[in-house]
Scaffold this motif. Structure first.
Motif, short mmCIF file in Angstrom:
data_model
loop_
_atom_site.label_atom_id
_atom_site.label_comp_id
_atom_site.label_asym_id
_atom_site.label_seq_id
_atom_site.Cartn_x
_atom_site.Cartn_y
_atom_site.Cartn_z
N HIS A 141 0.81 -1.22 0.00
CA HIS A 141 0.00 0.00 0.00
C HIS A 141 0.84 1.27 0.00
O HIS A 141 0.43 2.30 -0.53
N ASP A 142 2.01 1.19 0.61
CA ASP A 142 2.88 2.36 0.78
C ASP A 142 3.96 2.32 -0.31
O ASP A 142 4.73 1.35 -0.40
N ALA A 143 4.04 3.36 -1.12
CA ALA A 143 5.01 3.39 -2.22
C ALA A 143 6.44 3.22 -1.74
O ALA A 143 7.29 2.71 -2.47
N ARG A 144 6.70 3.62 -0.51
CA ARG A 144 8.08 3.49 0.00
C ARG A 144 8.48 2.03 0.19
O ARG A 144 9.67 1.72 0.35
N GLY A 145 7.54 1.10 0.17
CA GLY A 145 7.85 -0.32 0.33
C GLY A 145 7.96 -1.09 -0.97
O GLY A 145 8.19 -2.30 -0.95
N ILE A 146 7.80 -0.41 -2.12
CA ILE A 146 7.78 -1.13 -3.40
C ILE A 146 9.09 -1.84 -3.67
O ILE A 146 9.11 -3.03 -4.03
N ALA A 147 10.20 -1.14 -3.53
CA ALA A 147 11.50 -1.77 -3.83
C ALA A 147 11.78 -2.92 -2.89
O ALA A 147 12.21 -4.01 -3.31
N ALA A 172 -2.55 3.64 -6.02
CA ALA A 172 -2.03 4.89 -5.47
C ALA A 172 -0.54 4.81 -5.21
O ALA A 172 0.19 5.81 -5.36
N ALA A 173 -0.03 3.63 -4.82
CA ALA A 173 1.40 3.47 -4.59
C ALA A 173 2.17 3.56 -5.90
O ALA A 173 3.24 4.19 -5.98
N LEU A 174 1.67 2.92 -6.96
CA LEU A 174 2.34 3.00 -8.26
C LEU A 174 2.30 4.41 -8.84
O LEU A 174 3.23 4.83 -9.53
N ASP A 175 1.24 5.17 -8.55
CA ASP A 175 1.09 6.52 -9.10
C ASP A 175 1.82 7.59 -8.29
O ASP A 175 2.02 8.71 -8.79
N ALA A 176 2.21 7.24 -7.07
CA ALA A 176 2.80 8.25 -6.17
C ALA A 176 4.05 8.87 -6.78
O ALA A 176 4.82 8.20 -7.48
N LYS A 177 4.27 10.16 -6.51
CA LYS A 177 5.42 10.89 -7.04
C LYS A 177 6.40 11.21 -5.91
O LYS A 177 6.04 11.25 -4.74
N GLY A 178 7.66 11.43 -6.32
CA GLY A 178 8.68 11.82 -5.36
C GLY A 178 9.02 10.75 -4.36
O GLY A 178 9.44 11.03 -3.23
N VAL A 179 8.89 9.49 -4.77
CA VAL A 179 9.18 8.37 -3.87
C VAL A 179 10.69 8.14 -3.81
O VAL A 179 11.36 8.00 -4.85
N GLU A 180 11.24 8.10 -2.61
CA GLU A 180 12.65 7.81 -2.42
C GLU A 180 12.83 6.34 -2.09
O GLU A 180 12.09 5.79 -1.27
N ALA A 181 13.80 5.70 -2.73
CA ALA A 181 14.00 4.27 -2.51
C ALA A 181 15.46 3.90 -2.69
O ALA A 181 16.19 4.55 -3.44
N THR A 182 15.86 2.85 -1.99
CA THR A 182 17.17 2.24 -2.16
C THR A 182 17.00 0.99 -3.02
O THR A 182 16.23 0.09 -2.68
#
Length: 575
Positions: A141-147, A172-182
């Protein structure tokens, strides 16, 4: 291990993670709920989308790719509805333990609404539709957890026992902008254990001293790359080798130690087996008492990757869970050269060579006797394919009544290899052939498929044509669901007594598979006469070598009970 920081949309983060994982192809059927992901194809290079026109062949293409390339595959389907449409092929992949990551969009059904198009109904989870056909599954659900979730999914899919893993990404997670990820690639967890000394010694001694042994080989040998170790073991200990349910190619078909598929081994010792050694064998059961195999065996050994298929349907006396290559290497390491001259081993090697010669001679005699049969007999078609098609062929098979047992499968450079599913859900072949050609582009790929099977996935011809995949498709057309009819005949009842097998006849009207392929951009030809067969196969091989897909529809005879029936239940509209 390399790491990098990225900032982008949730879809771009997912794409960066796929690139880091070494994903070459995304097997897809597009949907608007996954727009954030598809937009990333334009901004993050490195992954080639492969469009298939129905979710079932999206999944089977990924399965064929994973089996041909020995790499985990990546899939994207559309929401809960697309997931369900692909679930028949996910069943196959789960049954076979195929490593793949299947993803879909997810529309929440709680915060604002509870009834959305293509989504799950209120009170239910999208996970529920894949719970019994996936190794693991998560919603993100949270874009920050995608990676992180994607990295974890690839690790799970590729770690023994391998299997399909499912991720549902909130739109909404796939559409989110400005997501920071490692971004950091995941690796499978290596399963390198070997048995302890006591177990190793017990297995070694059982094999060495067996008088009436049998080795049963399954797909774990292929996935572990343990071909050489297996050959060394069976040749040193003079072990006859059977393969699992229609798993032709798990062992070289023309090796003198090969004795057939486990369901129909021809020459079983009168006294039964004193030692049975199962290497990566996944038993195919019908949930009946006959599935309890080897009840009279003295010692049963199981070596494999998946504990869930070891020691369940039939009990085992010695078992090792882990990478089969390490265990076979350890057993070979105990071999003493002087043991090769043991009298019972010398005698058994000779007996196996003679048995193999009888089997191969019988196959050749049968093909010769059927050379002029009209319609073309399936054995003649199988024999002609084995003789006329290219060395090093990768054969994708979806045809239980084909003559796959005649093909020159083996481990050598010029020998054939098989890709198939033992899960049994139809619609596998066309997609799997597409994936296999992408996964092994240096090999000639031949799809051997029954007429009934084609109609579960016929839109795959379009994908072959779009991506110029030089797949030679051979359709075995007998206008029947022959496997079903044969099972009905075994069941008996009124069907057998009246020679009427409801809804197994596929004629009236006849389906023209050459025309069906041509409508999607692929040329082909019909074969009706035995004398035309070899020239047609050579024509198909030439098209394949020229980089063109091609279809040969071979009109074959039915065999077995009910072979002459063309009855189906008549329908008359109500007045």
């Amino acid at each position: 291990m390399d790491k990098k920081k990225v900032v982008g949309t949730g879809g771009e983060v997912l794409m960066h993670q796929l690139v880091a994982q070494g994903v070459e192809y995304a097997f897809i059927n597009t949907g608007s709920a996954e727009a954030g992901f598809y937009d990333a194809f334009l901004t993050v290079p490195g992954v080639q989308p492969i469009l298939l026109l129905a979710e079932n062949i999206v999944v089977s293409a990924a399965d064929g790719y994973a089996k041909a390339s020995n790499k985990p595959a990546f899939v994207n389907v559309h929401l809960a509805a697309g997931t369900r449409q692909g679930s028949g092929q996910m069943l196959n992949s789960y049954f076979d333990g195929t490593p793949m990551v299947v993803t879909a969009g997810y529309r929440e059904n709680g915060s604002f609404g509870d009834h959305n198009t293509l989504g799950v109904a209120s009170g239910f989870s999208q996970m529920g539709s894949v719970a019994d056909v996936t190794k693991k599954r998560w919603e993100v659900h949270d874009a920050r957890g995608i990676a992180l979730a994607t990295r974890r999914a690839f690790k799970e899919a590729a770690t023994l026992p391998t299997g399909p893993v499912y991720l549902a990404f909130a739109s909404a997670a796939l559409d989110a902008k400005g997501v920071e990820a490692t971004i950091q690639a995941a690796s499978a967890l290596e399963s390198a254990q070997v048995p302890g000394e006591a177990t190793l010694a017990a297995i070694h001694d059982a094999l060495l001293n067996a008088e009436r042994p049998l080795m049963v080989v399954g797909p774990d040998v292929r996935s572990a790359g343990a071909h050489r170790e297996l050959l060394d073991l069976c040749e040193r200990f003079a072990l006859p080798v059977a393969v699992g349910f229609f798993d032709y190619g798990a062992f070289p078909m023309r090796h003198p130690h090969y004795v057939g598929m486990i369901q129909n081994v021809l020459e079983v010792p009168d006294e039964g087996y004193d030692v049975v050694c199962c290497i990566g064998f996944r038993q195919n059961t019908t949930a009946s008492p006959r599935d309890e195999k080897f009840k009279d065996a003295g010692t049963i050994i199981a070596i494999g990757h998946d504990p869930s298929v070891m020691g369940n349907t039939f009990a085992v006396d010695l078992a090792v869970v882990g990478d089969v290559r390490h265990t076979l290497s350890a057993l070979n390491g105990r071999w003493q050269a002087a043991d090769a001259e043991r009298a019972h081993l010398v005698k058994r090697r000779q007996a196996l060579a003679e048995q193999s010669a009888r089997r191969l001679a019988a196959q050749s005699d049968q093909a010769r006797q059927l050379a002029g049969a009209k319609p073309i007999h399936p054995v003649l078609l199988g024999d002609a394919m084995a003789r006329c098609l290219a060395p090093n062929t990768l054969l994708v098979s979806e045809n239980f009544n084909a003559s796959d047992h005649l093909m020159p499968f083996g481990y050598g450079e010029d020998q054939w290899r098989m890709v198939r599913t033992c899960g049994g859900s139809l619609g596998y072949g066309l997609g799997a052939a597409i994936g296999a050609q992408l996964g092994a582009p240096q090999r000639p790929v031949v799809l051997s498929i029954g007429d009934g099977s084609v109609m579960y996935s016929a839109s795959g011809f379009w994908t072959m044509a779009r991506y110029h995949l030089p797949i030679l498709t051979i359709v075995w057309n007998n206008q029947q669901y022959q496997t079903v009819r044969a099972n009905f005949a075994t069941w008996g009842g009124n069907m057998k007594a009246q020679n009427r097998y409801p809804e197994t006849f596929l004629g009236d009207p006849a389906i023209d598979f050459v025309m069906l392929a041509k409508a999607q951009g692929i040329e082909g030809l019909h074969v009706h006469e035995p004398a035309e067969l070899e020239a047609a196969l050579r024509r198909g091989r030439q098209a394949q070598a020229a980089g063109q897909p091609f279809v040969i529809e071979v009109h074959i005879s039915n065999v077995g009970a009910g072979a002459d029936q063309s009855w189906y239940m008549p329908y008359a509209p109500a007045p």
